[in-house]
Scaffold this active site. Structure first.
Site, PDB file in Angstrom:
ATOM      1  N   ASP A  96       0.853  -1.185   0.000  1.00 42.50           N
ATOM      2  CA  ASP A  96       0.000   0.000   0.000  1.00 42.50           C
ATOM      3  C   ASP A  96       0.893   1.240   0.000  1.00 42.50           C
ATOM      4  OD1 ASP A  96      -2.308   1.606   0.449  1.00 42.50           O
ATOM      5  OD2 ASP A  96      -3.172   0.035   1.710  1.00 42.50           O
ATOM      6  N   ASP A 197      -3.124   4.578  -2.408  1.00 47.84           N
ATOM      7  CA  ASP A 197      -4.173   5.117  -1.536  1.00 47.84           C
ATOM      8  C   ASP A 197      -4.691   6.454  -2.098  1.00 47.84           C
ATOM      9  OD1 ASP A 197      -5.430   4.861   1.176  1.00 47.84           O
ATOM     10  OD2 ASP A 197      -4.400   6.757   1.542  1.00 47.84           O
ATOM     11  N   GLU A 249      -6.813   3.565  -5.579  1.00 50.07           N
ATOM     12  CA  GLU A 249      -8.045   3.790  -4.824  1.00 50.07           C
ATOM     13  C   GLU A 249      -8.570   5.168  -5.206  1.00 50.07           C
ATOM     14  OE1 GLU A 249      -9.775   4.017  -0.289  1.00 50.07           O
ATOM     15  OE2 GLU A 249      -7.950   5.050  -0.833  1.00 50.07           O
ATOM     16  N   ASP A 324     -12.253  -0.419   5.246  1.00 49.04           N
ATOM     17  CA  ASP A 324     -12.981   0.838   5.463  1.00 49.04           C
ATOM     18  C   ASP A 324     -14.497   0.649   5.420  1.00 49.04           C
ATOM     19  OD1 ASP A 324     -10.646   2.385   5.581  1.00 49.04           O
ATOM     20  OD2 ASP A 324     -10.601   2.645   3.400  1.00 49.04           O
TER      21      ASP A 324
HETATM   22  C1  GLC Z   1      -7.909   5.354   2.303  1.00 52.46           C
HETATM   23  C2  GLC Z   1      -7.665   4.211   3.249  1.00 52.46           C
HETATM   24  C3  GLC Z   1      -8.209   4.590   4.591  1.00 52.46           C
HETATM   25  C4  GLC Z   1      -7.476   5.805   5.071  1.00 52.46           C
HETATM   26  C5  GLC Z   1      -7.509   6.941   4.038  1.00 52.46           C
HETATM   27  C6  GLC Z   1      -6.488   7.992   4.332  1.00 52.46           C
HETATM   28  O1  GLC Z   1      -9.243   5.617   2.097  1.00 52.46           O
HETATM   29  O2  GLC Z   1      -8.218   3.037   2.736  1.00 52.46           O
HETATM   30  O3  GLC Z   1      -8.132   3.536   5.522  1.00 52.46           O
HETATM   31  O4  GLC Z   1      -8.031   6.265   6.269  1.00 52.46           O
HETATM   32  O5  GLC Z   1      -7.228   6.484   2.749  1.00 52.46           O
HETATM   33  O6  GLC Z   1      -5.184   7.527   4.091  1.00 52.46           O
END
Ligand code: GLC
Length: 547
Positions: A96, A197, A249, A324
């Protein structure tokens, strides 16, 4: 082109997977112990949520050093052992990369605070407006303003997430080079996948403006410059190795952008995660409210994305659960009376679809939300902020707890249920987050002994490896007007696969195209029934017919 389309990816939330040393927190040695289990499942890559040094304000998404392992999880030697053990089991590693922000404890931020100009340019610092207001009216995704006073100066730093997660300035080429070095560092250790992320919020303009109508999202989400950054990152890092798989993401994104992010010839990313289908129980787009699930909307979203990505050469990451999200089985189906059927229905609905399926730990044994009834059991920062906000809104304690039980990210973060031993065999100590009460009934040992969800997942994973119609076929929506059925047809050369899913308890007839009446039942969660021009799908039934 690699055969990434045949692979299924498993997600491990390291804090909650397996604790080997009794401190109540999962660790790398614990993961190594469980690799045979994952090999048995058949997955070929594991995405690990961050295990780098971090103050853990956002469970590791607040990183203070990108190229080390947090002692909470182990050492670099443990990491190297993990990757070589995984290799023996034929499983690759996806890490990640949290590149929108660093922890305010990161040395870059600390040096910026100490006055070093070079590092001040790594972050997004702005003065207040002439009238003394914050630099913009943007809202943090975890609640409150997105700006915080930068040390003793007159400046503010931007934090789209927690106040301890400071946004990096991607316009600064030095920042980009630093981040590319991080990717190459892990590539050199043998990492074969990267998850980026919230990567579609990195493109902030030089001049930051108020959002005239909203919370700021539209001012920084999916900005055109992101495509350029991704292409540059691709060239300078993972694009040099065709075997590497990447997933971005994407927060509040559009299908148009996800097509661009994931078309192979554009050399950006392999695929994208989007979340629209997991907002179908947000009344008026509000997460922290009680809401029922809108099946029509869910179906339309899955069809819309499935068809457009298919027609225009994009590639979707397919998932119901992650760290999440509350567990889909509790959220959308009946996890009391139809837990087994429901778990299989959800699995088949995405594993037979077009894209890359992700399995979130515990999904393969039908884990459910724990529904803790006291706030003291929750740990997640977003949940704790929401509690305060809902209190300010004047909601009763009982109502607040109902909302939190349904929405908290901790729902999916409870320890993996390995056995019926104390703490579900996750730890010999006290787990950092309580184990769900149903662990004596729902756990890996029981599931492998006489359950049928795990073996259903095994079958789906094998089917993807063996059938090009699943890994490569196009996607066409089927029975789009049906109020209960989510159906689609996959096509590859002369092969066709019809997938029907009844998302409700009520049995429902659905027309079957003539050519499928005599087709082969490839997989289903009920015994095979007689087929005619109309077939009746039983409660939460899923079935796939191949011709
Ligand atoms: C993404 C992650 C989450 C985190 C956010 C900030 O959405 O999956 O867990 O809090 O990014 O890094």
């Amino acid at each position: 082109m690699t055969d990434f389309k045949k692979k299924v990816i498993y997600q491990i939330y390291p804090k909650s997977f397996k604790d080997s040393d009794g401190d109540g927190v999962g660790d790398i040695q614990g993961i190594i112990e469980k690799l045979p289990y994952l090999q048995k499942l058949g997955i070929e890559m594991i995405w690990f949520n961050p295990f780098y040094p971090s103050p853990q304000n956002d469970n590791g998404y607040d990183i203070s050093d990108y190229c080390q392992i947090d002692p909470l999880f182990g050492t670099m030697t443990d990491f190297e052992r993990l990757i070589s053990e995984m290799e023996k089991f034929g499983i690759e590693m996806m890490l990640d990369m949290v590149f929108n922000h660093t922890s305010t404890k990161h040395v870059w931020f600390q040096r910026a605070l100490a006055g070093e100009k070079k590092y001040q340019k790594y972050y997004i610092l702005r003065p207040a407006k002439a009238n003394g207001d914050l630099p913009t009216n943007w809202v943090s995704k975890f609640g409150g303003h997105a700006w915080q006073k930068f040390g003793e100066t007159d400046l503010y730093y931007l934090h789209l997430y927690d106040v301890t997660q400071a946004d990096l300035d991607w316009r600064n080429p030095d920042v980009r080079q630093e981040l590319y070095r991080v990717i190459n560092f892990w590539r050199n250790k043998g990492v074969k996948g990267f998850r980026f992320d919230v990567i579609n919020v990195i493109g902030k303009a030089e001049e930051l403006l108020d959002d005239p109508t909203g919370d700021g999202k539209k001012m920084y989400t999916d900005q055109p410059i992101i495509h350029e950054y991704l292409q540059e990152m691709n060239r300078q890092t993972f694009g040099q190795d065709a075997r590497i798989i990447t997933v971005g993401e994407m927060s509040a994104t559009t299908v148009e952008n996800c097509i661009l992010y994931s078309q192979t010839e554009r050399k950006e990313l392999t695929m994208t995660f989007n979340f629209h289908h997991l907002k179908v129980d947000y009344p008026n787009g509000e997460k922290w409210q009680e809401g029922t699930f809108d099946f029509e909307q869910l179906k339309d979203l899955l069809h819309g994305w499935g068809q457009r990505m298919s027609a225009e050469g994009g590639w979707n990451a397919l998932f119901w659960n992650n760290h999440d999200q509350p567990r889909a089985l509790t959220r959308f189906l009946d996890d009391k009376n139809y837990r087994v059927e429901g778990a299989k229905l959800l699995a088949a609905a995405i594993h037979l679809s077009r894209g890359t399926p992700y399995i979130y730990q515990g999904e393969e044994i039908g884990m459910t939300d724990p529904k803790f009834d006291k706030l003291a059991d929750y740990r997640d920062i977003e949940t704790l902020n929401a509690y305060k906000k809902l209190q300010l809104m004047g909601y009763s304690e009982a109502k607040i707890m109902r909302i939190i039980q349904a929405k908290s990210r901790d729902n999916s973060r409870t320890p993996m249920q390995w056995s019926d031993e104390p703490s579900a065999g996750f730890s010999t100590g006290e787990p950092w987050l309580p184990v769900a009460e149903n662990y004596q009934k729902i756990n890996v040992e029981t599931e492998l002994d006489h359950g049928s969800i795990f073996s259903f997942y095994q079958r789906l994973i094998q089917l993807r490896k063996n059938h090009l119609v699943i890994s490569e076929g196009s996607y066409t929506a089927y029975a789009t007007e049906h109020p209960q059925i989510y159906g689609y047809i996959r096509s590859f050369k002369k092969q066709r696969l019809l997938v029907l899913n009844n998302f409700f308890e009520k049995a429902e007839p659905v027309p079957l195209p003539a050519e499928f009446i005599s087709g082969k039942l490839l997989v289903g969660n009920y015994p095979e029934a007689e087929r005619k021009a109309m077939i009746t799908l039983r409660p939460y039934e899923t079935l796939a017919i191949l011709i």
